[in-house]
Write a protein that holds these residues in place. Structure first.
Motif, PDB file in Angstrom:
ATOM      1  N   GLY A 127     -12.787   4.950  -1.958  1.00  0.00           N
ATOM      2  CA  GLY A 127     -11.817   3.873  -1.983  1.00  0.00           C
ATOM      3  C   GLY A 127     -10.498   4.236  -1.318  1.00  0.00           C
ATOM      4  N   LYS A 128     -10.340   5.505  -0.939  1.00  0.00           N
ATOM      5  CA  LYS A 128      -9.135   5.967  -0.238  1.00  0.00           C
ATOM      6  C   LYS A 128      -9.443   6.056   1.262  1.00  0.00           C
ATOM      7  CE  LYS A 128      -7.471   7.258  -4.348  1.00  0.00           C
ATOM      8  NZ  LYS A 128      -6.610   6.337  -5.056  1.00  0.00           N
ATOM      9  N   ALA A 141       0.841  -1.194   0.000  1.00  0.00           N
ATOM     10  CA  ALA A 141       0.000   0.000   0.000  1.00  0.00           C
ATOM     11  C   ALA A 141       0.879   1.248   0.000  1.00  0.00           C
ATOM     12  CB  ALA A 141      -0.909   0.008   1.216  1.00  0.00           C
ATOM     13  N   GLU A 142       0.334   2.301  -0.592  1.00  0.00           N
ATOM     14  CA  GLU A 142       1.066   3.565  -0.665  1.00  0.00           C
ATOM     15  C   GLU A 142       0.261   4.675  -0.004  1.00  0.00           C
ATOM     16  OE1 GLU A 142       3.679   3.897  -4.455  1.00  0.00           O
ATOM     17  OE2 GLU A 142       1.684   3.192  -5.070  1.00  0.00           O
ATOM     18  N   PHE A 157      -7.766   0.447   6.265  1.00  0.00           N
ATOM     19  CA  PHE A 157      -7.389   0.123   4.895  1.00  0.00           C
ATOM     20  C   PHE A 157      -7.398  -1.396   4.670  1.00  0.00           C
ATOM     21  CE2 PHE A 157      -4.096  -1.091   1.821  1.00  0.00           C
ATOM     22  CZ  PHE A 157      -4.650  -0.495   0.693  1.00  0.00           C
ATOM     23  N   TYR A 205      -2.727   7.255  -4.719  1.00  0.00           N
ATOM     24  CA  TYR A 205      -2.369   6.620  -3.453  1.00  0.00           C
ATOM     25  C   TYR A 205      -3.574   5.935  -2.819  1.00  0.00           C
ATOM     26  CZ  TYR A 205       1.999   9.135  -3.874  1.00  0.00           C
ATOM     27  OH  TYR A 205       3.214   9.593  -4.326  1.00  0.00           O
ATOM     28  N   ASP A 206      -3.285   4.957  -1.964  1.00  0.00           N
ATOM     29  CA  ASP A 206      -4.332   4.222  -1.249  1.00  0.00           C
ATOM     30  C   ASP A 206      -4.769   4.955   0.020  1.00  0.00           C
ATOM     31  OD1 ASP A 206      -3.962   1.839  -2.973  1.00  0.00           O
ATOM     32  OD2 ASP A 206      -2.024   1.718  -1.939  1.00  0.00           O
TER      33      ASP A 206
END
Length: 150
Positions: A83-84, A2-3, A147, A49-50
């Motif tokens: 989704g973030k 993940a970022e 997350f 980014y996540d």
């Protein structure tokens, strides 16, 4: 992997110190973290980014966003960040009647953009002390849990 992206502004170094704590804690969970000063960033950067975070101080007696964050804050609300997972934190001075409202402002902006709240925003009086460091680490931990649960 993940970022995460942390976009921040810091006048005295207090908020930047908060960023470093959050970054370190996210990295302890094997999250790849990028940090940008808001002057080097655009809200659209969040799309890549996540996990997305904002760190900002609150300015002055009226508790306003710093000038360099105003456009970013406004444009951010136009994005689709569904989704973030997000988090917000910042520093202020509890000498003033309005304390750390930049955290609330950015949480509202993330909500408007459809992002999922990862944890309770952290408001730090001046420089982060031990309790603040713990709260910032907990924010990072909760963001990762959120997350991973998506």
């Amino acid at each position: 992997m993940a970022e995460a992206l942390i976009i921040y502004t810091s006048l005295t170094g207090n908020t930047e110190a908060c960023c470093d704590i959050v970054q370190e804690q996210l990295e302890s969970h094997n999250i790849d973290v990028t940090m940008y000063d808001v002057m080097d960033a655009d809200p659209e950067d969040f799309l890549d980014y996540d996990i997305v975070l904002v760190g900002s101080y609150t300015y002055g007696v009226d508790g306003v966003l710093p000038d360099e964050m105003e456009d970013f804050h406004e444009e951010m609300q136009e994005l689709d960040l569904s989704g973030k997972v997000y988090g917000a934190f910042g520093s202020g001075d509890d000498f003033y009647p309005v304390f750390c409202t930049a955290v609330d402002d950015f949480e509202a902006a993330f909500e408007a953009a459809g992002a999922t709240k990862g944890g309770t925003g952290v408001k730090v009086n001046l420089y982060p002390e031990d309790e603040d460091e713990e709260n910032l680490r907990t924010l990072a931990d909760n963001i990762v849990k959120t997350f991973e649960g998506m």
